[in-house]
Enzyme design. Structure first.
Site, PDB file in Angstrom:
ATOM      1  N   ASN A   1     -38.177  -3.356  -8.985  1.00 28.42           N
ATOM      2  CA  ASN A   1     -38.998  -4.476  -9.397  1.00 28.42           C
ATOM      3  C   ASN A   1     -39.158  -5.396  -8.182  1.00 28.42           C
ATOM      4  OD1 ASN A   1     -40.290  -6.523 -10.939  1.00 28.42           O
ATOM      5  ND2 ASN A   1     -39.169  -5.854 -12.741  1.00 28.42           N
TER       6      ASN A   1
ATOM      7  N   THR B   1     -49.159  -3.217  -6.434  1.00 32.78           N
ATOM      8  CA  THR B   1     -49.964  -4.217  -5.737  1.00 32.78           C
ATOM      9  C   THR B   1     -51.158  -3.607  -5.001  1.00 32.78           C
ATOM     10  OG1 THR B   1     -48.011  -5.606  -5.519  1.00 32.78           O
ATOM     11  CG2 THR B   1     -49.817  -6.062  -4.005  1.00 32.78           C
TER      12      THR B   1
ATOM     13  N   ASN C   1     -37.787  -3.413 -19.275  1.00 33.29           N
ATOM     14  CA  ASN C   1     -37.824  -4.398 -18.202  1.00 33.29           C
ATOM     15  C   ASN C   1     -36.611  -5.315 -18.324  1.00 33.29           C
ATOM     16  OD1 ASN C   1     -38.317  -6.332 -16.329  1.00 33.29           O
ATOM     17  ND2 ASN C   1     -40.367  -6.846 -17.035  1.00 33.29           N
TER      18      ASN C   1
ATOM     19  N   CYS D   1     -37.298  -8.444 -14.603  1.00 34.08           N
ATOM     20  CA  CYS D   1     -38.305  -9.393 -14.142  1.00 34.08           C
ATOM     21  C   CYS D   1     -37.647 -10.722 -13.795  1.00 34.08           C
ATOM     22  CB  CYS D   1     -39.369  -9.609 -15.197  1.00 34.08           C
ATOM     23  SG  CYS D   1     -40.645 -10.719 -14.617  1.00 34.08           S
TER      24      CYS D   1
END
Lengths: 306, 257
Positions: free
Chosen positions: A192, A266, A127, A130
């Site tokens: 992202n 989501t 990652n 973020c």
């Protein structure tokens, strides 16, 4: 029988549907109604060397066709993951992709080293994108040189497949993808969240405790499809596409744009069985359209164009 | 313990003042397992919008009828959609979710439970108060609202033997003033306090209840509702708790408001 297997470099997935990091925890919350064995893989919550507390509330706010979040990568840290979550995850026949988050390059390398020998880890997702953690996330992922350095450090520290997760909050995402591919990434995942903001006009304040947050959900899907298209045309390593996928047709767009696999994020909050339904719907589509393997549709929309 | 995703059919609906609505939902798997203080995460909108579910405290738990009740306040698109649905409408719900209130009445024969609520905050207290009263506890409720119509579910609670004291900010019903003023008078004698309402009210309740066990039902914006997204954080001494998973009921001393 449709062949749903896909290869992400050296990582073979039984099907191209994963859960996106940060939306399925470590799998426990949904395991009783979402059979993890049916999924291509689970990309676990971003995990750091030591526990991170996360951001102050409010951390989420709904937006048109999406949501903003500023969780701040709250997680229990690597030791807890290795001792408690990973042993539990080993019971499932699915690829466990560990998302790693850090504030410094040395920490990324240390995470990669310590996960290298951990039984049950199929790959790492780095990652670097973020937008919520001020000290690190954004800067690593927004500069090709820094992204290259992080990737190279992780590459040197592990023999596991390395997937680098790219941020869309850049001018030229293809340049980032080329940088991490050159540094030895086995694959890239994108996108992202998009950096965004909501102001509560009654309270006369930003709606999120962190002021800004990451936009996800169907609102960002066309942006994500476009970026997957660009990146798939720019690098030869595999792409994992994500961003607002709610159903099989959404996922198929990413595959036809050039992604080898997709992640559901989501959508799971609204429909906990969404990853499973995407996978079944994808198989049904392939059957209807006369394909025998999902790999046959990867990049299909590019033919004659790019 | 574990929540389920299931269908819930609207079995009855009644309009209450100020745009509130009380919904009866036929959902046997939820009704059979729900405990006072737990909540339902409801998909609002037939075509996928709004995107996220809306959490509602259980305002009634009726296992014999296979029903639960929700007290809905119209505040936005999701709640407006839900409040406009007819009897017979099928809803997609997750639940029961959350921890629920402690239930010392299951072990102790006698006790004195006092509920303190502001406005729609009465909802999560109702099943707890009714259950405690059924086991023989002395149960009272202090309910405050802006005005008389805002005092929701009072008749129902009184009919069940709950001693309800009310106050309104405009003085249109009961005493004029804040519910915490009532609490100052009623607190002596209470062995347990449950409270739900605005943060300002809860802060005062906490200050007043240092000598008695006190629990809050908290509200926070949620995405997943099941502990996966870590979106509904509330600050505690040692980091953050999740309202959906660690709560929504917290010891008053365990969380910062």
């Amino acid at each position: 029988m449709i062949d749903l297997t896909v290869d992400i470099g050296r990582l073979r997935l039984k099907n191209p549907v994963l859960t996106a990091s940060g939306t399925c925890g470590y799998g426990r919350e949904y395991a009783h109604i979402l059979d993890l064995n049916q999924l291509g893989g689970i990309m676990v919550k971003g995990t750091s060397l030591v526990p991170w507390a996360g951001n102050p509330a409010p951390r989420v706010v709904e937006t048109p066709a999406g949501m903003l979040n500023a969780i701040g990568l709250q997680n229990p840290g690597l030791d807890y993951f290795l001792h408690t979550e990973l042993p539990w995850l080993r019971q499932f026949d699915t690829a466990v992709v560990v998302n790693i988050a850090a504030h410094q390059i040395e920490e990324y390398a240390e995470l990669a080293r310590r996960l290298d020998n951990a039984a049950g880890v199929a790959a790492l997702e780095v990652n670097i994108s973020c937008p919520n953690v001020r000290q690190g996330g954004l800067s690593f992922g927004s500069d090709p040189l820094t992204a290259h350095r992080v990737t190279a450090a992780v590459r040197q520290a592990t023999s596991l497949p390395v997937i680098v997760k790219l941020t869309p909050n850049v001018t030229d995402i293809a340049a980032l993808a080329r940088a991490v591919a050159e540094a030895g990434a086995d694959a890239v995942s994108l996108i992202n969240t998009l950096l965004g903001m909501v102001i509560d006009v009654r309270a006369r304040r930003p709606a999120l405790g962190n002021i800004v947050g990451g936009l996800s959900g169907p609102a960002i899907r066309p942006v994500a499809v476009r970026m997957v298209w660009e990146v798939a045309g720019a690098v030869s390593i595999p792409v994992i596409g994500m961003g607002g996928i709610t159903c099989a047709e959404d996922a198929l767009q990413f595959l036809m744009a050039g992604a080898s696999a997709v992640a559901i994020g989501t959508a799971t909050f609204a429909n906990p069985r969404a990853p499973f339904e995407v996978m079944k719907g994808m198989a049904a589509f392939l059957q209807e359209e006369g394909f025998t393997a999902v790999s046959d549709i990867i990049g299909l929309a590019r033919r004659g164009i790019a | 313990m574990t929540w389920q995703q299931c269908q819930a059919v609207i079995s009855r609906r009644s309009e209450l003042p100020h745009g509130h609505i009380l919904l009866g939902l036929k959902a046997p798997p939820v009704a059979a397992r729900a405990r006072p203080g737990q909540f339902l995460h409801v998909r609002c909108g037939g075509d996928g919008w709004p995107l996220l579910r809306r959490p509602f405290s259980l305002a009634g738990i009726l296992p014999a009828e296979g029903e639960v009740e929700l007290l809905v306040r119209r505040v936005g698109k999701g709640t407006a959609w839900l409040a406009s649905q007819p009897v017979g409408q099928v809803l997609d719900v997750l639940g029961p979710l959350g921890n629920g209130f402690p239930r010392p009445w299951q072990k102790q024969k006698q006790g004195d439970l006092l509920g303190v609520a502001g406005g729609v905050g009465v909802a999560p207290l109702v099943p707890a108060l009714l259950e405690a009263a059924r086991t023989g506890w002395d149960v009272g409720l202090l309910l405050g609202a802006q005005d008389a119509p805002g005092l929701l579910l009072v008749e129902r609670l009184r009919a069940s033997g709950i001693d309800v004291s009310t106050c309104t900010e405009d003085g249109s019903y009961g005493r004029q003033g804040l519910v915490t003023e009532l609490l100052a008078e009623r607190l002596p004698g209470a062995s347990l306090v449950f409270a739900c309402g605005p943060p300002g009210m809860l802060r005062v309740v906490r200050e007043m209840t240092t000598a008695v066990e006190c629990y809050f039902s908290l509200e926070e914006r949620m995405a997943c509702g099941v502990g996966a997204c870590l979106g509904c954080a509330c600050q505690s001494g040692d980091g953050y708790h999740l309202v959906c998973r660690d709560g929504p009921v917290f010891s008053a001393r365990e969380v910062q408001l």
